[in-house]
Design a protein around this motif. Sequence first.
Motif, PDB file in Angstrom:
ATOM      1  N   ASN A  59     -24.446  36.271   0.643  1.00 43.25           N
ATOM      2  CA  ASN A  59     -24.293  34.870   1.055  1.00 43.25           C
ATOM      3  C   ASN A  59     -23.595  34.007   0.014  1.00 43.25           C
ATOM      4  N   PHE A  60     -23.551  34.493  -1.214  1.00 43.71           N
ATOM      5  CA  PHE A  60     -22.901  33.721  -2.278  1.00 43.71           C
ATOM      6  C   PHE A  60     -21.461  34.173  -2.532  1.00 43.71           C
ATOM      7  N   ARG A  61     -20.977  35.081  -1.738  1.00 46.60           N
ATOM      8  CA  ARG A  61     -19.614  35.570  -1.925  1.00 46.60           C
ATOM      9  C   ARG A  61     -18.623  34.453  -1.610  1.00 46.60           C
ATOM     10  N   PRO A  62     -17.697  34.154  -2.527  1.00 49.35           N
ATOM     11  CA  PRO A  62     -16.745  33.063  -2.290  1.00 49.35           C
ATOM     12  C   PRO A  62     -15.880  33.318  -1.055  1.00 49.35           C
ATOM     13  N   LYS A  63     -15.679  32.272  -0.281  1.00 49.90           N
ATOM     14  CA  LYS A  63     -14.861  32.375   0.928  1.00 49.90           C
ATOM     15  C   LYS A  63     -13.594  31.532   0.850  1.00 49.90           C
ATOM     16  N   SER A  64     -13.401  30.853  -0.273  1.00 51.46           N
ATOM     17  CA  SER A  64     -12.248  29.959  -0.389  1.00 51.46           C
ATOM     18  C   SER A  64     -10.948  30.740  -0.544  1.00 51.46           C
ATOM     19  N   ASP A  65      -9.874  30.138  -0.077  1.00 49.26           N
ATOM     20  CA  ASP A  65      -8.551  30.758  -0.198  1.00 49.26           C
ATOM     21  C   ASP A  65      -8.149  30.904  -1.662  1.00 49.26           C
ATOM     22  N   ARG A  66      -8.579  29.971  -2.503  1.00 44.34           N
ATOM     23  CA  ARG A  66      -8.205  30.018  -3.917  1.00 44.34           C
ATOM     24  C   ARG A  66      -8.782  31.246  -4.610  1.00 44.34           C
ATOM     25  N   VAL A  67     -10.021  31.589  -4.290  1.00 44.84           N
ATOM     26  CA  VAL A  67     -10.611  32.785  -4.880  1.00 44.84           C
ATOM     27  C   VAL A  67     -10.002  34.035  -4.251  1.00 44.84           C
ATOM     28  N   ILE A  88     -13.108  31.117 -10.585  1.00 43.51           N
ATOM     29  CA  ILE A  88     -14.352  31.640 -10.020  1.00 43.51           C
ATOM     30  C   ILE A  88     -15.534  30.749 -10.395  1.00 43.51           C
ATOM     31  N   ALA A  89     -15.585  30.349 -11.669  1.00 41.31           N
ATOM     32  CA  ALA A  89     -16.705  29.550 -12.154  1.00 41.31           C
ATOM     33  C   ALA A  89     -16.698  28.125 -11.619  1.00 41.31           C
ATOM     34  N   LEU A  90     -15.552  27.670 -11.113  1.00 38.82           N
ATOM     35  CA  LEU A  90     -15.468  26.342 -10.505  1.00 38.82           C
ATOM     36  C   LEU A  90     -15.706  26.380  -8.999  1.00 38.82           C
ATOM     37  N   SER A  91     -15.858  27.571  -8.451  1.00 39.52           N
ATOM     38  CA  SER A  91     -16.022  27.692  -7.000  1.00 39.52           C
ATOM     39  C   SER A  91     -17.376  27.147  -6.560  1.00 39.52           C
ATOM     40  N   SER A  92     -17.438  26.709  -5.305  1.00 38.75           N
ATOM     41  CA  SER A  92     -18.700  26.201  -4.765  1.00 38.75           C
ATOM     42  C   SER A  92     -19.755  27.305  -4.741  1.00 38.75           C
ATOM     43  N   SER A  93     -19.321  28.559  -4.595  1.00 35.74           N
ATOM     44  CA  SER A  93     -20.263  29.677  -4.571  1.00 35.74           C
ATOM     45  C   SER A  93     -20.976  29.824  -5.920  1.00 35.74           C
ATOM     46  N   PHE A  94     -20.235  29.661  -7.004  1.00 36.02           N
ATOM     47  CA  PHE A  94     -20.828  29.736  -8.347  1.00 36.02           C
ATOM     48  C   PHE A  94     -21.847  28.621  -8.528  1.00 36.02           C
ATOM     49  N   ASP A  95     -21.511  27.437  -8.053  1.00 35.54           N
ATOM     50  CA  ASP A  95     -22.417  26.298  -8.158  1.00 35.54           C
ATOM     51  C   ASP A  95     -23.684  26.530  -7.341  1.00 35.54           C
ATOM     52  N   GLN A  96     -23.525  27.047  -6.119  1.00 36.23           N
ATOM     53  CA  GLN A  96     -24.668  27.297  -5.241  1.00 36.23           C
ATOM     54  C   GLN A  96     -25.536  28.431  -5.780  1.00 36.23           C
ATOM     55  N   ARG A  97     -24.902  29.408  -6.414  1.00 38.39           N
ATOM     56  CA  ARG A  97     -25.650  30.539  -6.962  1.00 38.39           C
ATOM     57  C   ARG A  97     -26.485  30.119  -8.169  1.00 38.39           C
ATOM     58  N   ASN A  98     -26.050  29.040  -8.840  1.00 33.32           N
ATOM     59  CA  ASN A  98     -26.718  28.592 -10.067  1.00 33.32           C
ATOM     60  C   ASN A  98     -27.061  27.106  -9.960  1.00 33.32           C
ATOM     61  N   PRO A  99     -28.004  26.764  -9.076  1.00 32.81           N
ATOM     62  CA  PRO A  99     -28.279  25.345  -8.818  1.00 32.81           C
ATOM     63  C   PRO A  99     -29.073  24.672  -9.937  1.00 32.81           C
ATOM     64  N   GLY A 100     -28.755  23.422 -10.179  1.00 34.45           N
ATOM     65  CA  GLY A 100     -29.499  22.638 -11.165  1.00 34.45           C
ATOM     66  C   GLY A 100     -28.960  22.782 -12.569  1.00 34.45           C
ATOM     67  N   ALA A 101     -29.213  21.758 -13.371  1.00 34.79           N
ATOM     68  CA  ALA A 101     -28.651  21.696 -14.722  1.00 34.79           C
ATOM     69  C   ALA A 101     -29.095  22.864 -15.593  1.00 34.79           C
ATOM     70  N   ASP A 102     -30.386  23.158 -15.603  1.00 36.09           N
ATOM     71  CA  ASP A 102     -30.896  24.196 -16.490  1.00 36.09           C
ATOM     72  C   ASP A 102     -30.309  25.565 -16.158  1.00 36.09           C
ATOM     73  N   THR A 103     -30.325  25.927 -14.889  1.00 34.83           N
ATOM     74  CA  THR A 103     -29.792  27.231 -14.478  1.00 34.83           C
ATOM     75  C   THR A 103     -28.292  27.306 -14.703  1.00 34.83           C
ATOM     76  N   PHE A 104     -27.570  26.269 -14.320  1.00 31.73           N
ATOM     77  CA  PHE A 104     -26.118  26.291 -14.429  1.00 31.73           C
ATOM     78  C   PHE A 104     -25.671  26.417 -15.881  1.00 31.73           C
TER      79      PHE A 104
END
Length: 233
Positions: A59-67, A88-104
């Motif tokens: 579910n966290f696999r990036p789907k954007s054209d850029r990736v 990759i690290a700027l993708s929404s998938s990376f953000d969703q996979r690592n939610p919140g300040a501490d985890t990110f």
Amino acid sequence: PRLLRTLPMDVLGRPPLDTERAEWSTKSRAELVDALLSTPGFWEHWTQEQLYYFLLLNNFRPKSDRVAAIPAELADAKLDVRAATHRIALSSSFDQRNPGADTFVTVVMEQLCGLEVKKNARELEIGKKIYDGADGTFLGSPGKTQADLVRIAITSPQFTRHFLAREYARYVHAKPDAKELATWAARFDADPRSFRDLVRDWLLSPAYDARVARGAPQENRLFVRSLYVDLVG
């Protein structure tokens, strides 16, 4: 025969097809390495390995054209591996996979830069403040946004050393020599597009000879991919 199977596994993520085996068996080792590194499959496998490393799966696999465009842009030299990792690290998938300040911030420090959070607690706290929109100096550089955190990490010397060390270990299954790593890092920082040449050097090195000679157990995903290729071509 072992080298003819191991090299494609390491570079393409699969053993050779029957037609490829017949063609590649006539090549010298250097010719085979050059042939493999010149295929789109090299960059496709590299990209998939990065997504796996960051656990951007299912579910966290990036789907954007850029990736999705990363392998082709790397093959065409329109992108380098530092910029690709940044994307990759700027993708929404990376953000969703690592939610919140501490985890990110923890993931940015550990997975991008190879830093132990327990030994760098101050950087973690500064990073969390920057994540929340405050000004701060993270890893020696100023920032005030989540995107700044990624940019600072990707352009840091820590990223270069950690990235090259983990990529070397992925191919050679060993830790790099500290002096050699410093040399590679200087070369990479001068031109990140030198990464493919570094991989070529690794695959032609005595250290890789030793890796092939001693063999290594395959990860489950590579075993399944090998089984599929071997049985159904």
